[in-house]
Design a protein around this motif. Structure first.
Motif, PDB file in Angstrom:
ATOM      1  N   SER A  57       0.695  -0.914   0.345  1.00 61.67           N
ATOM      2  CA  SER A  57       0.136   0.015  -0.052  1.00 61.67           C
ATOM      3  C   SER A  57       0.986   1.640   0.112  1.00 61.67           C
ATOM      4  CB  SER A  57      -1.094  -0.188   1.226  1.00 61.67           C
ATOM      5  OG  SER A  57      -1.853  -1.369   1.183  1.00 61.67           O
ATOM      6  N   ILE A  58       0.361   2.076  -0.829  1.00 62.84           N
ATOM      7  CA  ILE A  58       1.270   3.665  -1.305  1.00 62.84           C
ATOM      8  C   ILE A  58       0.511   4.514  -0.236  1.00 62.84           C
ATOM      9  CG2 ILE A  58       2.432   4.951  -2.010  1.00 62.84           C
ATOM     10  CD1 ILE A  58       2.948   2.370  -4.080  1.00 62.84           C
ATOM     11  N   LEU A  59       0.592   5.271   0.801  1.00 63.24           N
ATOM     12  CA  LEU A  59      -0.558   6.128   1.219  1.00 63.24           C
ATOM     13  C   LEU A  59       1.089   7.941   0.306  1.00 63.24           C
ATOM     14  CD1 LEU A  59      -2.178   7.655   2.995  1.00 63.24           C
ATOM     15  CD2 LEU A  59      -0.985   7.094   4.532  1.00 63.24           C
ATOM     16  N   LEU A  60       0.229   8.945  -0.128  1.00 63.13           N
ATOM     17  CA  LEU A  60       0.705   9.825  -0.769  1.00 63.13           C
ATOM     18  C   LEU A  60       0.471  11.203   0.322  1.00 63.13           C
ATOM     19  CD1 LEU A  60       0.876   9.955  -4.524  1.00 63.13           C
ATOM     20  CD2 LEU A  60       2.471   9.060  -2.738  1.00 63.13           C
ATOM     21  N   ARG A 170      -5.372  10.067  11.030  1.00 62.60           N
ATOM     22  CA  ARG A 170      -6.813   9.168  10.635  1.00 62.60           C
ATOM     23  C   ARG A 170      -6.550   7.867   9.903  1.00 62.60           C
ATOM     24  NH1 ARG A 170     -10.863   9.756  13.677  1.00 62.60           N
ATOM     25  NH2 ARG A 170     -10.512  12.067  14.499  1.00 62.60           N
ATOM     26  N   PHE A 171      -5.803   7.937   9.178  1.00 64.64           N
ATOM     27  CA  PHE A 171      -5.661   7.217   8.044  1.00 64.64           C
ATOM     28  C   PHE A 171      -4.877   5.719   9.158  1.00 64.64           C
ATOM     29  CE2 PHE A 171      -3.772   4.151   5.243  1.00 64.64           C
ATOM     30  CZ  PHE A 171      -4.504   3.957   4.368  1.00 64.64           C
ATOM     31  N   ASN A 175      -8.365   3.267   8.853  1.00 71.52           N
ATOM     32  CA  ASN A 175      -7.838   2.121   7.670  1.00 71.52           C
ATOM     33  C   ASN A 175      -7.412   1.309   8.018  1.00 71.52           C
ATOM     34  OD1 ASN A 175     -10.333   4.426   6.391  1.00 71.52           O
ATOM     35  ND2 ASN A 175      -9.037   5.791   5.999  1.00 71.52           N
ATOM     36  N   ILE A 176      -6.168   1.539   8.069  1.00 75.91           N
ATOM     37  CA  ILE A 176      -4.924   0.648   8.072  1.00 75.91           C
ATOM     38  C   ILE A 176      -5.487  -0.776   8.126  1.00 75.91           C
ATOM     39  CG2 ILE A 176      -4.089   0.532  10.647  1.00 75.91           C
ATOM     40  CD1 ILE A 176      -2.118   1.052   7.880  1.00 75.91           C
ATOM     41  N   ILE A 188       2.765  -3.968   3.506  1.00 76.69           N
ATOM     42  CA  ILE A 188       4.288  -3.227   3.451  1.00 76.69           C
ATOM     43  C   ILE A 188       3.215  -2.553   2.967  1.00 76.69           C
ATOM     44  CG2 ILE A 188       6.147  -2.569   2.491  1.00 76.69           C
ATOM     45  CD1 ILE A 188       6.812  -5.963   1.573  1.00 76.69           C
ATOM     46  N   LEU A 189       3.699  -0.929   3.782  1.00 75.97           N
ATOM     47  CA  LEU A 189       2.528   0.508   3.514  1.00 75.97           C
ATOM     48  C   LEU A 189       4.545   1.263   3.250  1.00 75.97           C
ATOM     49  CD1 LEU A 189       0.903   2.284   3.380  1.00 75.97           C
ATOM     50  CD2 LEU A 189       1.117   2.580   5.969  1.00 75.97           C
TER      51      LEU A 189
END
Length: 308
Positions: A57-60, A170-171, A175-176, A188-189
């Motif tokens: 997962s990619i968090l921008l 908050r993610f 959401n995680i 993997i984040l």
């Protein structure tokens, strides 16, 4: 004689009782195994390969950090490197064992629907039914699309009166576990951020813990001496814990940057904030890297993803 008969009777009863307990124990074990199997949604051959099934997962962080052209260029290069490592992993797997995916997230969701459409395009899922052309397509998308995404995000901010910020805290809270953790995969984040954390609708303070960290709030802490780590521990400074039990998650944070040139320890403090947060949430493994040239970060990504 009566005593002997009595002793024999007692022995038989004890034996029957023990056997009954053994049967109960075996039944419980069998039931537990059946229950465990029925709960798991993974076929056994997939579950057995769990550590070899990538769920990336990619968090921008689409905050005002992307105002800088260099940041957008570096992020694009980092995303391209990530796709290369992902594809390299795919190439070394047997077709029947393919169960790998990579996806992109923002929090909050951008108002421009085109940005969300690009994010959907960047979702790469590989199974045994996936065509080989998907490999080339994935590399192309992650090499060419990010710059378009950032241009749209910048235009969206300019037309809507500013960047909404990035609600990373908050993610992790909401959401995680639903978005980034799956029992069939090695999870993997990857977070692309400058290390500061702020969203105007998630501003919380609990004693010396916060849900945010900004250049201004960091300067107020005055952690600008060699004993900064002792001061952090003494005052229990850090992020408010957002979740727990993240033992099935690995996190790679890339892009940490100092916005306080007067404090030589800024990068160290930011890294300490994130490390403490991950430790308290039980993150299995993590690495926090400052912004650097793309070739250096590519090595970091490769080593982290492929365990080289």
């Amino acid at each position: 004689m009566k005593q002997i008969k009595f002793l024999i009777l007692i022995s038989i009863l004890c034996l029957l009782f023990c056997c009954k307990n053994d049967i109960k124990d075996e039944t419980k074990t069998i039931e537990a195994n059946i229950s465990s199997t029925s709960i798991s949604k993974c076929p056994k051959h997939i579950l057995d390969q769990k550590e070899n099934n990538l769920n990336i997962s990619i968090l921008l962080d689409l905050s005002d950090r992307i105002e800088k052209t260099k940041v957008r260029q570096k992020d694009s290069a980092y995303l391209s490197s990530l796709s290369k490592s992902f594809v390299e992993h795919i190439k070394h797997k047997k077709l029947i064992l393919l169960e790998d995916r990579m996806q992109l997230f923002f929090n909050p969701e951008p108002s421009d629907e085109k940005i969300n459409e690009i994010a959907e395009k960047l979702e790469a899922v590989f199974t045994k039914e996936t065509s080989k052309t998907k490999i080339t397509e994935t590399l192309s998308l992650y090499t060419n699309t990010p710059s378009e995404l950032y241009d749209l995000a910048k235009h969206d901010a300019e037309s809507s009166g500013g960047y909404p910020g990035s609600d990373i805290w908050r993610f992790f809270k909401d959401n995680i576990k639903d978005y980034s953790i799956d029992e069939c995969h090695r999870n993997i984040l990857v977070i692309l951020t400058d290390g500061y954390m702020f969203y105007d609708k998630t501003i919380m303070n609990e004693k010396n813990r916060t849900s945010y960290l900004t250049p201004k709030s960091l300067r107020k802490l005055q952690l600008n001496k060699a004993n900064w780590k002792d001061e952090m521990e003494k005052k229990d400074l850090g992020f408010i814990q957002a979740n727990s039990g993240l033992h099935d998650l690995e996190v790679l944070v890339i892009g940490i940057t100092s916005h306080n040139d007067e404090n030589p320890y800024t990068l160290d403090v930011i890294e300490a904030y994130w490390a403490k947060w991950f430790d308290e949430m039980g993150v299995k493994k993590y690495k926090i890297k400052k912004a650097d040239i793309s070739s250096s970060i590519e090595k970091v990504i490769t080593n982290f993803v492929l365990k080289t």
